[in-house]
Motif scaffolding. Structure first.
Motif, PDB file in Angstrom:
ATOM      1  N   UNK A 348     -38.042 -24.272  69.800  1.00 38.61           N
ATOM      2  CA  UNK A 348     -38.161 -23.267  68.741  1.00 38.61           C
ATOM      3  C   UNK A 348     -36.811 -22.687  68.337  1.00 38.61           C
ATOM      4  N   UNK A 349     -35.945 -22.433  69.331  1.00 39.89           N
ATOM      5  CA  UNK A 349     -34.666 -21.790  69.025  1.00 39.89           C
ATOM      6  C   UNK A 349     -33.759 -22.645  68.140  1.00 39.89           C
ATOM      7  N   UNK A 350     -34.047 -23.917  68.050  1.00 38.61           N
ATOM      8  CA  UNK A 350     -33.249 -24.807  67.192  1.00 38.61           C
ATOM      9  C   UNK A 350     -33.472 -24.490  65.719  1.00 38.61           C
ATOM     10  N   UNK A 351     -34.606 -23.879  65.407  1.00 43.37           N
ATOM     11  CA  UNK A 351     -34.990 -23.705  64.008  1.00 43.37           C
ATOM     12  C   UNK A 351     -35.297 -22.268  63.593  1.00 43.37           C
ATOM     13  N   UNK A 352     -35.618 -21.372  64.545  1.00 44.85           N
ATOM     14  CA  UNK A 352     -36.281 -20.134  64.116  1.00 44.85           C
ATOM     15  C   UNK A 352     -35.407 -19.214  63.273  1.00 44.85           C
ATOM     16  N   UNK A 353     -34.094 -19.193  63.512  1.00 40.43           N
ATOM     17  CA  UNK A 353     -33.250 -18.310  62.698  1.00 40.43           C
ATOM     18  C   UNK A 353     -33.203 -18.774  61.239  1.00 40.43           C
ATOM     19  N   UNK A 354     -33.049 -20.066  61.026  1.00 37.18           N
ATOM     20  CA  UNK A 354     -33.022 -20.577  59.647  1.00 37.18           C
ATOM     21  C   UNK A 354     -34.356 -20.344  58.944  1.00 37.18           C
ATOM     22  N   UNK A 355     -35.452 -20.558  59.674  1.00 41.71           N
ATOM     23  CA  UNK A 355     -36.768 -20.349  59.066  1.00 41.71           C
ATOM     24  C   UNK A 355     -37.027 -18.872  58.801  1.00 41.71           C
ATOM     25  N   UNK A 356     -36.515 -17.999  59.671  1.00 40.07           N
ATOM     26  CA  UNK A 356     -36.594 -16.561  59.392  1.00 40.07           C
ATOM     27  C   UNK A 356     -35.913 -16.240  58.060  1.00 40.07           C
ATOM     28  N   UNK A 357     -34.730 -16.797  57.827  1.00 39.08           N
ATOM     29  CA  UNK A 357     -34.018 -16.524  56.583  1.00 39.08           C
ATOM     30  C   UNK A 357     -34.779 -17.079  55.380  1.00 39.08           C
ATOM     31  N   UNK A 358     -35.422 -18.228  55.555  1.00 33.43           N
ATOM     32  CA  UNK A 358     -36.231 -18.777  54.462  1.00 33.43           C
ATOM     33  C   UNK A 358     -37.389 -17.849  54.116  1.00 33.43           C
ATOM     34  N   UNK A 359     -37.990 -17.248  55.135  1.00 33.89           N
ATOM     35  CA  UNK A 359     -39.086 -16.300  54.904  1.00 33.89           C
ATOM     36  C   UNK A 359     -38.567 -15.034  54.228  1.00 33.89           C
ATOM     37  N   UNK A 360     -37.505 -14.449  54.793  1.00 33.18           N
ATOM     38  CA  UNK A 360     -37.006 -13.173  54.279  1.00 33.18           C
ATOM     39  C   UNK A 360     -36.483 -13.288  52.861  1.00 33.18           C
ATOM     40  N   UNK A 361     -36.079 -14.489  52.480  1.00 32.73           N
ATOM     41  CA  UNK A 361     -35.541 -14.687  51.128  1.00 32.73           C
ATOM     42  C   UNK A 361     -36.504 -15.443  50.214  1.00 32.73           C
TER      43      UNK A 361
END
Length: 406
Positions: A348-361
Protein backbone atom coordinates in the motif's frame (compact mmCIF):
# COMPACT_ATOMS: atom_id res chain seq x y z
CA UNK A 1 -9.72 4.26 30.70
CA UNK A 2 -11.86 4.82 27.62
CA UNK A 3 -14.11 1.95 26.57
CA UNK A 4 -13.79 0.16 23.26
CA UNK A 5 -16.12 -1.78 21.00
CA UNK A 6 -15.20 -3.95 18.04
CA UNK A 7 -16.49 -6.38 15.42
CA UNK A 8 -15.70 -9.94 16.51
CA UNK A 9 -15.78 -13.12 14.42
CA UNK A 10 -17.96 -15.73 16.17
CA UNK A 11 -17.73 -18.64 13.73
CA UNK A 12 -18.96 -19.23 10.18
CA UNK A 13 -21.62 -16.73 9.21
CA UNK A 14 -21.57 -14.80 12.50
CA UNK A 15 -20.06 -11.55 13.69
CA UNK A 16 -21.00 -9.50 16.74
CA UNK A 17 -20.12 -6.06 18.02
CA UNK A 18 -18.72 -6.52 21.51
CA UNK A 19 -16.84 -4.71 24.24
CA UNK A 20 -13.13 -5.27 23.64
CA UNK A 21 -9.96 -4.10 25.36
CA UNK A 22 -8.71 -0.58 24.86
CA UNK A 23 -5.37 -0.65 23.03
CA UNK A 24 -2.11 -0.67 24.96
CA UNK A 25 1.46 -0.31 23.76
CA UNK A 26 1.98 -4.04 24.12
CA UNK A 27 0.58 -6.96 22.15
CA UNK A 28 -1.55 -9.13 24.45
CA UNK A 29 -2.52 -12.78 24.16
CA UNK A 30 -5.79 -13.48 22.40
CA UNK A 31 -7.42 -15.26 19.44
CA UNK A 32 -5.02 -15.52 16.54
CA UNK A 33 -2.04 -13.97 18.33
CA UNK A 34 1.16 -15.82 17.59
CA UNK A 35 2.73 -16.87 20.92
CA UNK A 36 5.99 -15.27 19.83
CA UNK A 37 4.21 -11.90 19.60
CA UNK A 38 2.61 -12.06 23.05
CA UNK A 39 4.14 -9.38 25.26
CA UNK A 40 5.74 -7.57 22.34
CA UNK A 41 6.30 -3.94 23.29
CA UNK A 42 5.13 -1.21 20.93
CA UNK A 43 6.78 2.05 22.08
CA UNK A 44 6.86 3.07 18.42
CA UNK A 45 3.08 2.83 18.11
CA UNK A 46 0.12 5.19 18.08
CA UNK A 47 -3.42 4.73 19.35
CA UNK A 48 -6.09 5.96 16.96
CA UNK A 49 -9.65 6.98 17.54
CA UNK A 50 -11.13 5.37 14.45
CA UNK A 51 -12.85 7.83 12.12
CA UNK A 52 -13.87 5.27 9.48
CA UNK A 53 -13.16 1.59 8.94
CA UNK A 54 -14.44 -0.61 6.14
CA UNK A 55 -15.81 -4.09 5.60
CA UNK A 56 -13.59 -5.86 3.07
CA UNK A 57 -14.12 -8.91 0.89
CA UNK A 58 -11.10 -10.44 2.62
CA UNK A 59 -12.96 -10.14 5.93
CA UNK A 60 -15.91 -11.83 4.27
CA UNK A 61 -13.81 -14.88 3.37
CA UNK A 62 -13.10 -15.36 7.07
CA UNK A 63 -16.68 -14.77 8.13
CA UNK A 64 -17.90 -17.36 5.64
CA UNK A 65 -15.62 -19.88 7.35
CA UNK A 66 -13.36 -20.15 4.32
CA UNK A 67 -10.15 -19.70 6.30
CA UNK A 68 -8.69 -21.05 9.53
CA UNK A 69 -9.52 -17.84 11.43
CA UNK A 70 -10.19 -18.51 15.14
CA UNK A 71 -13.40 -17.48 16.84
CA UNK A 72 -12.98 -14.32 18.87
CA UNK A 73 -10.77 -12.58 16.29
CA UNK A 74 -11.39 -8.82 16.17
CA UNK A 75 -11.79 -8.00 12.48
CA UNK A 76 -10.82 -5.08 10.30
CA UNK A 77 -7.74 -3.98 8.37
CA UNK A 78 -9.05 -0.85 6.59
CA UNK A 79 -8.51 1.94 9.10
CA UNK A 80 -8.56 5.74 9.00
CA UNK A 81 -8.30 7.57 12.29
CA UNK A 82 -7.29 10.42 14.54
CA UNK A 83 -4.17 10.02 16.66
CA UNK A 84 -5.06 10.27 20.37
CA UNK A 85 -1.88 8.91 21.96
CA UNK A 86 1.68 8.11 20.86
CA UNK A 87 4.33 5.86 22.32
CA UNK A 88 7.61 7.26 23.69
CA UNK A 89 9.56 6.37 20.54
CA UNK A 90 7.24 8.21 18.14
CA UNK A 91 8.87 11.38 16.84
CA UNK A 92 6.92 12.81 13.90
CA UNK A 93 3.29 11.71 14.27
CA UNK A 94 1.37 14.00 16.61
CA UNK A 95 -1.82 13.79 18.65
CA UNK A 96 -4.65 15.22 16.54
CA UNK A 97 -3.23 14.08 13.20
CA UNK A 98 -5.78 12.58 10.82
CA UNK A 99 -4.19 9.55 9.18
CA UNK A 100 -4.66 6.61 6.83
CA UNK A 101 -3.35 3.22 7.93
CA UNK A 102 -1.97 0.82 5.29
CA UNK A 103 -3.50 -2.61 5.86
CA UNK A 104 0.00 -4.09 5.57
CA UNK A 105 1.86 -3.81 8.86
CA UNK A 106 5.54 -3.15 8.23
CA UNK A 107 8.57 -2.17 10.28
CA UNK A 108 10.43 0.08 7.83
CA UNK A 109 13.71 -1.51 8.87
CA UNK A 110 14.02 -4.90 7.17
CA UNK A 111 15.43 -5.55 3.70
CA UNK A 112 11.98 -5.97 2.19
CA UNK A 113 10.62 -2.72 3.63
CA UNK A 114 13.70 -0.87 2.39
CA UNK A 115 12.96 -2.28 -1.07
CA UNK A 116 9.35 -0.94 -0.88
CA UNK A 117 8.02 -4.47 -0.43
CA UNK A 118 6.04 -3.58 2.68
CA UNK A 119 3.55 -6.37 2.02
CA UNK A 120 6.19 -8.92 2.99
CA UNK A 121 7.85 -7.27 5.98
CA UNK A 122 10.12 -9.70 7.81
CA UNK A 123 9.73 -8.39 11.36
CA UNK A 124 6.04 -8.16 12.21
CA UNK A 125 4.73 -11.72 11.86
CA UNK A 126 6.52 -14.77 13.26
CA UNK A 127 4.48 -17.08 10.99
CA UNK A 128 5.55 -15.75 7.60
CA UNK A 129 6.56 -12.55 5.81
CA UNK A 130 3.79 -9.95 5.86
CA UNK A 131 1.12 -8.95 8.33
CA UNK A 132 -2.23 -7.21 8.60
CA UNK A 133 -4.66 -6.08 11.27
CA UNK A 134 -7.41 -8.44 12.35
CA UNK A 135 -6.53 -11.20 9.92
CA UNK A 136 -5.87 -14.92 10.14
CA UNK A 137 -2.20 -16.03 10.34
CA UNK A 138 -1.01 -12.43 10.25
CA UNK A 139 0.65 -12.27 13.65
CA UNK A 140 -2.34 -11.38 15.80
CA UNK A 141 -2.40 -7.58 15.51
CA UNK A 142 -5.87 -6.53 16.71
CA UNK A 143 -8.33 -5.47 14.03
CA UNK A 144 -9.55 -1.95 13.43
CA UNK A 145 -13.32 -2.41 13.02
CA UNK A 146 -13.47 -0.78 16.42
CA UNK A 147 -13.66 2.53 18.21
CA UNK A 148 -9.92 2.55 18.96
CA UNK A 149 -6.97 0.76 17.36
CA UNK A 150 -3.22 0.43 17.84
CA UNK A 151 -0.83 1.02 14.92
CA UNK A 152 2.81 -0.09 15.38
CA UNK A 153 5.77 1.75 13.81
CA UNK A 154 3.56 4.82 13.57
CA UNK A 155 6.14 7.20 12.10
CA UNK A 156 6.67 4.74 9.26
CA UNK A 157 3.19 3.36 8.66
CA UNK A 158 0.86 6.33 8.98
CA UNK A 159 -0.04 8.60 6.07
CA UNK A 160 -0.98 12.01 7.47
CA UNK A 161 -3.58 14.04 5.61
CA UNK A 162 -2.17 17.55 5.08
CA UNK A 163 -5.38 19.47 5.82
CA UNK A 164 -7.90 18.11 8.31
CA UNK A 165 -10.96 20.04 7.07
CA UNK A 166 -10.26 19.21 3.44
CA UNK A 167 -9.71 15.57 4.36
CA UNK A 168 -12.97 15.30 6.25
CA UNK A 169 -14.80 16.64 3.20
CA UNK A 170 -13.43 13.70 1.22
CA UNK A 171 -13.20 11.13 4.00
CA UNK A 172 -15.41 8.60 2.17
CA UNK A 173 -12.86 8.62 -0.65
CA UNK A 174 -9.78 8.76 1.57
CA UNK A 175 -10.89 5.75 3.60
CA UNK A 176 -10.30 3.65 0.48
CA UNK A 177 -6.54 4.40 0.70
CA UNK A 178 -6.05 1.82 3.45
CA UNK A 179 -6.64 -1.07 1.06
CA UNK A 180 -8.94 -1.36 -1.91
CA UNK A 181 -7.90 1.68 -3.94
CA UNK A 182 -4.16 0.91 -3.79
CA UNK A 183 -4.95 -2.80 -4.21
CA UNK A 184 -6.97 -2.22 -7.37
CA UNK A 185 -4.37 0.23 -8.62
CA UNK A 186 -1.58 -2.27 -7.91
CA UNK A 187 -3.45 -4.93 -9.87
CA UNK A 188 -3.50 -2.63 -12.88
CA UNK A 189 0.08 -1.39 -12.53
CA UNK A 190 1.43 -4.93 -12.14
CA UNK A 191 -0.54 -5.95 -15.25
CA UNK A 192 1.07 -3.10 -17.19
CA UNK A 193 -2.06 -0.99 -17.77
CA UNK A 194 -1.36 2.37 -19.40
CA UNK A 195 -2.61 4.88 -21.94
CA UNK A 196 -4.65 3.21 -24.67
CA UNK A 197 -4.83 -0.19 -22.95
CA UNK A 198 -7.69 -2.62 -23.23
CA UNK A 199 -8.29 -4.21 -19.85
CA UNK A 200 -10.40 -7.06 -18.50
CA UNK A 201 -11.18 -6.90 -14.78
CA UNK A 202 -12.62 -10.11 -13.37
CA UNK A 203 -14.94 -9.29 -10.48
CA UNK A 204 -17.19 -6.30 -9.83
CA UNK A 205 -16.90 -6.29 -6.06
CA UNK A 206 -15.24 -3.31 -4.38
CA UNK A 207 -11.68 -4.32 -5.34
CA UNK A 208 -12.74 -5.00 -8.93
CA UNK A 209 -14.50 -1.65 -9.14
CA UNK A 210 -11.44 0.04 -7.62
CA UNK A 211 -9.28 -1.72 -10.22
CA UNK A 212 -11.59 -0.56 -13.00
CA UNK A 213 -11.48 3.03 -11.74
CA UNK A 214 -7.69 2.72 -11.48
CA UNK A 215 -7.41 1.49 -15.06
CA UNK A 216 -9.32 4.57 -16.22
CA UNK A 217 -7.08 6.78 -14.07
CA UNK A 218 -4.05 5.18 -15.74
CA UNK A 219 -5.40 6.03 -19.20
CA UNK A 220 -6.94 2.75 -20.39
CA UNK A 221 -8.96 3.08 -23.58
CA UNK A 222 -11.48 0.33 -22.74
CA UNK A 223 -12.14 -1.27 -19.36
CA UNK A 224 -14.32 -4.38 -19.38
CA UNK A 225 -15.59 -5.73 -16.06
CA UNK A 226 -16.87 -9.31 -15.80
CA UNK A 227 -19.12 -10.69 -13.08
CA UNK A 228 -22.25 -12.78 -12.43
CA UNK A 229 -23.97 -10.06 -10.40
CA UNK A 230 -26.01 -7.65 -12.52
CA UNK A 231 -26.31 -5.04 -9.75
CA UNK A 232 -22.54 -4.87 -9.41
CA UNK A 233 -22.09 -4.75 -13.21
CA UNK A 234 -24.50 -1.83 -13.34
CA UNK A 235 -22.31 -0.04 -10.80
CA UNK A 236 -19.30 -0.50 -13.12
CA UNK A 237 -21.23 0.97 -16.04
CA UNK A 238 -22.03 4.08 -14.00
CA UNK A 239 -18.47 5.32 -14.27
CA UNK A 240 -17.82 4.38 -17.88
CA UNK A 241 -16.86 0.71 -17.93
CA UNK A 242 -18.04 -1.91 -20.39
CA UNK A 243 -19.37 -5.05 -18.74
CA UNK A 244 -19.90 -8.73 -19.47
CA UNK A 245 -22.13 -11.09 -17.51
CA UNK A 246 -20.08 -14.28 -17.56
CA UNK A 247 -23.17 -16.40 -16.91
CA UNK A 248 -24.07 -15.68 -20.53
CA UNK A 249 -21.08 -17.37 -22.12
CA UNK A 250 -17.33 -17.62 -22.43
CA UNK A 251 -15.63 -14.38 -21.37
CA UNK A 252 -13.58 -14.31 -24.57
CA UNK A 253 -16.69 -14.51 -26.75
CA UNK A 254 -18.35 -11.76 -24.71
CA UNK A 255 -15.26 -9.56 -24.93
CA UNK A 256 -15.17 -10.08 -28.71
CA UNK A 257 -18.67 -8.58 -28.95
CA UNK A 258 -17.24 -5.37 -27.46
CA UNK A 259 -13.75 -5.19 -28.96
CA UNK A 260 -14.09 -7.27 -32.11
CA UNK A 261 -11.39 -9.58 -30.77
CA UNK A 262 -11.52 -12.09 -27.88
CA UNK A 263 -8.33 -10.80 -26.25
CA UNK A 264 -7.30 -7.79 -24.19
CA UNK A 265 -3.90 -6.26 -23.48
CA UNK A 266 -4.09 -6.75 -19.72
CA UNK A 267 -6.19 -8.64 -17.18
CA UNK A 268 -6.80 -8.24 -13.44
CA UNK A 269 -8.12 -11.01 -11.17
CA UNK A 270 -10.10 -9.22 -8.44
CA UNK A 271 -12.01 -12.35 -7.40
CA UNK A 272 -9.59 -14.77 -5.77
CA UNK A 273 -10.08 -18.26 -4.49
CA UNK A 274 -13.89 -18.23 -4.09
CA UNK A 275 -14.26 -18.01 -7.86
CA UNK A 276 -17.17 -19.44 -9.85
CA UNK A 277 -17.29 -20.73 -13.40
CA UNK A 278 -18.62 -18.98 -16.48
CA UNK A 279 -21.15 -19.92 -19.15
CA UNK A 280 -22.72 -23.31 -18.50
CA UNK A 281 -20.67 -23.62 -15.29
CA UNK A 282 -21.81 -20.27 -13.92
CA UNK A 283 -22.74 -20.53 -10.25
CA UNK A 284 -20.50 -23.55 -9.67
CA UNK A 285 -17.52 -22.89 -7.46
CA UNK A 286 -14.30 -23.38 -9.42
CA UNK A 287 -11.27 -21.87 -7.67
CA UNK A 288 -9.05 -21.72 -10.76
CA UNK A 289 -11.66 -20.47 -13.21
CA UNK A 290 -10.83 -16.77 -13.10
CA UNK A 291 -7.10 -17.39 -13.53
CA UNK A 292 -7.73 -19.75 -16.44
CA UNK A 293 -10.15 -17.33 -18.09
CA UNK A 294 -7.64 -14.51 -17.61
CA UNK A 295 -4.99 -16.51 -19.46
CA UNK A 296 -7.42 -17.22 -22.30
CA UNK A 297 -8.40 -13.59 -22.80
CA UNK A 298 -4.98 -11.94 -22.29
CA UNK A 299 -2.92 -11.44 -25.42
CA UNK A 300 0.36 -13.25 -25.95
CA UNK A 301 3.05 -11.33 -24.12
CA UNK A 302 0.51 -9.71 -21.82
CA UNK A 303 0.43 -9.61 -18.05
CA UNK A 304 -2.10 -10.58 -15.40
CA UNK A 305 -2.32 -8.74 -12.09
CA UNK A 306 -3.73 -10.89 -9.29
CA UNK A 307 -4.79 -8.77 -6.29
CA UNK A 308 -7.62 -11.24 -5.59
CA UNK A 309 -6.94 -13.25 -2.42
CA UNK A 310 -5.67 -16.82 -2.58
CA UNK A 311 -5.10 -18.79 0.62
CA UNK A 312 -3.10 -21.76 1.86
CA UNK A 313 -5.93 -23.01 4.07
CA UNK A 314 -9.60 -23.24 3.04
CA UNK A 315 -11.46 -25.81 5.16
CA UNK A 316 -14.64 -25.50 3.06
CA UNK A 317 -13.01 -25.82 -0.34
CA UNK A 318 -14.66 -27.84 -3.11
CA UNK A 319 -11.89 -30.45 -3.20
CA UNK A 320 -8.98 -31.66 -1.10
CA UNK A 321 -6.36 -29.92 -3.23
CA UNK A 322 -8.04 -26.55 -2.93
CA UNK A 323 -8.13 -26.91 0.86
CA UNK A 324 -4.39 -26.28 0.85
CA UNK A 325 -4.38 -23.78 -2.01
CA UNK A 326 -3.59 -26.17 -4.87
CA UNK A 327 -5.56 -25.21 -7.97
CA UNK A 328 -5.95 -26.74 -11.45
CA UNK A 329 -4.37 -23.83 -13.28
CA UNK A 330 -3.64 -24.15 -17.01
CA UNK A 331 -0.07 -23.03 -16.49
CA UNK A 332 0.92 -24.44 -19.86
CA UNK A 333 -1.45 -21.98 -21.52
CA UNK A 334 0.12 -19.06 -19.70
CA UNK A 335 3.60 -20.34 -20.49
CA UNK A 336 2.82 -20.77 -24.18
CA UNK A 337 1.55 -17.17 -24.35
CA UNK A 338 4.56 -15.81 -22.42
CA UNK A 339 2.33 -14.30 -19.76
CA UNK A 340 3.64 -12.48 -16.73
CA UNK A 341 1.79 -13.10 -13.44
CA UNK A 342 1.98 -10.80 -10.44
CA UNK A 343 0.52 -12.07 -7.16
CA UNK A 344 0.38 -11.20 -3.48
CA UNK A 345 -0.76 -8.40 -1.23
CA UNK A 346 -0.53 -4.85 -2.49
CA UNK A 347 2.34 -2.84 -0.95
CA UNK A 348 0.00 0.00 0.00
CA UNK A 349 2.75 2.47 0.90
CA UNK A 350 4.05 2.31 -2.67
CA UNK A 351 0.93 4.07 -3.90
CA UNK A 352 -1.13 5.67 -1.14
CA UNK A 353 0.42 9.15 -1.12
CA UNK A 354 -0.02 9.62 -4.87
CA UNK A 355 -3.57 8.30 -4.73
CA UNK A 356 -4.33 10.62 -1.81
CA UNK A 357 -3.26 13.56 -3.99
CA UNK A 358 -5.43 12.30 -6.84
CA UNK A 359 -8.41 12.25 -4.47
CA UNK A 360 -7.72 15.64 -2.88
CA UNK A 361 -7.33 17.25 -6.29
CA UNK A 362 -10.48 15.71 -7.79
CA UNK A 363 -8.75 13.39 -10.23
CA UNK A 364 -10.82 10.42 -9.10
CA UNK A 365 -14.02 9.75 -7.16
CA UNK A 366 -13.30 6.34 -5.74
CA UNK A 367 -16.11 6.34 -3.15
CA UNK A 368 -18.61 6.93 -5.94
CA UNK A 369 -17.04 4.21 -8.08
CA UNK A 370 -17.36 1.56 -5.34
CA UNK A 371 -20.71 2.94 -4.06
CA UNK A 372 -19.50 3.60 -0.51
CA UNK A 373 -22.28 3.49 2.09
CA UNK A 374 -21.71 4.64 5.68
CA UNK A 375 -23.33 2.74 8.57
CA UNK A 376 -22.85 2.80 12.36
CA UNK A 377 -20.42 0.32 13.91
CA UNK A 378 -23.29 -1.41 15.68
CA UNK A 379 -24.85 -2.26 12.31
CA UNK A 380 -21.73 -4.11 11.14
CA UNK A 381 -23.44 -7.55 11.28
CA UNK A 382 -26.15 -6.28 8.92
CA UNK A 383 -23.46 -4.85 6.64
CA UNK A 384 -21.69 -8.20 6.51
CA UNK A 385 -24.95 -9.99 5.65
CA UNK A 386 -25.84 -7.53 2.92
CA UNK A 387 -22.35 -7.69 1.42
CA UNK A 388 -22.42 -11.48 1.49
CA UNK A 389 -25.69 -11.42 -0.43
CA UNK A 390 -24.04 -9.47 -3.24
CA UNK A 391 -24.94 -5.86 -2.51
CA UNK A 392 -23.23 -3.47 -4.90
CA UNK A 393 -21.88 -1.40 -2.01
CA UNK A 394 -18.73 -0.83 -0.02
CA UNK A 395 -19.76 -0.59 3.63
CA UNK A 396 -17.95 2.07 5.66
CA UNK A 397 -18.31 1.81 9.44
CA UNK A 398 -18.59 4.95 11.57
CA UNK A 399 -17.47 3.84 15.05
CA UNK A 400 -17.27 7.25 16.75
CA UNK A 401 -19.93 9.24 14.93
CA UNK A 402 -17.64 11.38 12.77
CA UNK A 403 -19.99 10.79 9.83
CA UNK A 404 -23.16 11.31 11.86
CA UNK A 405 -24.61 7.88 11.15
CA UNK A 406 -25.53 7.23 14.78
Amino acid sequence: MTGNRGVVYQGPGRVEVQDISYPEFELKDGPGVNPANVGRKVPHGAILKVVVTNICGSDQHMVRGRTTAPEGLVLGHEITGEVVETGPDVEFVKVGDLVSVPFNISCGRCTNCKARRTEICLNVNPDRPGSAYGYVDMGGWVGGQAKYALVPYADWNLLRFPDRDRAMEKIMDLTMLSDIFPTGFHGCVSAGVGVGSTVYVAGAGPVGLAAAASARLLGAAVVIVGDLNEERLAQARRFGCETVNISQGDPGDLIAEILGTPVVDHAVDAVGFEAHGSGEKAGQEAPASVLNDAMKVTKAGGAIGIPGLYVTGDPRAVDEAAKVGSLSIRFGLGWSKSHAFYTGQCPVMKYHRQLMMAILNDRVRIAEAVNAVAIPLEEAPEGYRSFDQGAASKYVLDPNGYLGTG
